[in-house]
Design an enzyme around this catalytic site. Sequence first.
Site, PDB file in Angstrom:
ATOM      1  N   THR A 110       0.855  -1.180   0.000  1.00 24.62           N
ATOM      2  CA  THR A 110       0.000   0.000   0.000  1.00 24.62           C
ATOM      3  C   THR A 110       0.892   1.232   0.000  1.00 24.62           C
ATOM      4  O   THR A 110       1.951   1.256   0.628  1.00 24.62           O
ATOM      5  CB  THR A 110      -0.998  -0.048   1.180  1.00 24.62           C
ATOM      6  N   HIS A 111       0.442   2.260  -0.739  1.00 21.83           N
ATOM      7  CA  HIS A 111       1.297   3.426  -0.984  1.00 21.83           C
ATOM      8  C   HIS A 111       0.486   4.708  -0.811  1.00 21.83           C
ATOM      9  O   HIS A 111      -0.634   4.800  -1.334  1.00 21.83           O
ATOM     10  CB  HIS A 111       1.849   3.335  -2.412  1.00 21.83           C
TER      11      HIS A 111
HETATM   12  C1  GRF Z   1       1.342   4.206   5.133  1.00 20.51           C
HETATM   13  O1  GRF Z   1       0.955   5.469   4.639  1.00 20.51           O
HETATM   14  C2  GRF Z   1       2.076   3.428   4.089  1.00 20.51           C
HETATM   15  O2  GRF Z   1       1.550   3.530   2.808  1.00 20.51           O
HETATM   16  C3  GRF Z   1       3.421   4.089   4.167  1.00 20.51           C
HETATM   17  O3  GRF Z   1       3.664   4.173   5.548  1.00 20.51           O
HETATM   18  C4  GRF Z   1       2.420   4.332   6.207  1.00 20.51           C
HETATM   19  C5  GRF Z   1       2.324   3.264   7.256  1.00 20.51           C
HETATM   20  O4  GRF Z   1       1.553   3.686   8.340  1.00 20.51           O
HETATM   21  N1  GRF Z   1       4.426   3.410   3.407  1.00 20.51           N
HETATM   22  P1  GRF Z   1       1.400   2.818   9.661  1.00 20.51           P
HETATM   23  O5  GRF Z   1       2.772   2.414  10.157  1.00 20.51           O
HETATM   24  O6  GRF Z   1       0.568   1.608   9.317  1.00 20.51           O
HETATM   25  O7  GRF Z   1       0.689   3.727  10.606  1.00 20.51           O
END
Ligand code: GRF
Length: 191
Positions: A110-111
């Site tokens: 996820t990005h």
């Molecule tokens: C998300 O926005 C993901 O896409 C990015 O880092 C964030 C992770 O958030 N690479 P978390 O650690 O799950 O709160």
Amino acid sequence: MPESLKCVVLISGTGTLLQALLDTIDTGGLAATVVAVGADRQAEGITRATSKGIPTFVLPLRKGQDRELWDRDLATAVAQFEPDLVISAGFMKLVGTHFLTQFGGKFINTHPALLPSFPGAHAVRDALEAGVKVTGCTVFAVDEGIDTGPIIAQEAVDVLPHDDEATLHERIKIVERRLLVEVVKNWRKDG
Ligand code: GRF
């Protein structure tokens, strides 16, 4: 009752995406089991998993360390849990050929941007600097490139006039959590 999807979740940070999956599973909204949580550092997400009794593993990639070896170790650590799906949920390391050969087709990421715009580690900052009015998040299947794999789902998020990187990222993550849960919910083991 559909059979539970066995997921290994990889994280590097606070693990709120992981938490969204766990919460939805707990409330019966997702027929999945997080069989393990892996990380490349001692992250808050590991503490979340431990407190729920979920097996964890931490494999740091140290400076100068053989990357291919690390990639193999990561694949071995994940494989022992025989997952149906491997979820990179804020895992800030690129995996290599060995990992992809083993888990290609069942490894999603996820990005926090609308790919193919703003790939890489600073997607939110890059979107702000570009002055876009709309950004968002993407869930995609991982391939050899940096955030280049086939897009599975996307959702837009407006950039507000006074957003900074933190406020924008926080609003994106609210949508990102829901989007990731939806993708896992719709995932079919046999493709
Ligand atoms: C998300 O926005 C993901 O896409 C990015 O880092 C964030 C992770 O958030 N690479 P978390 O650690 O799950 O709160």
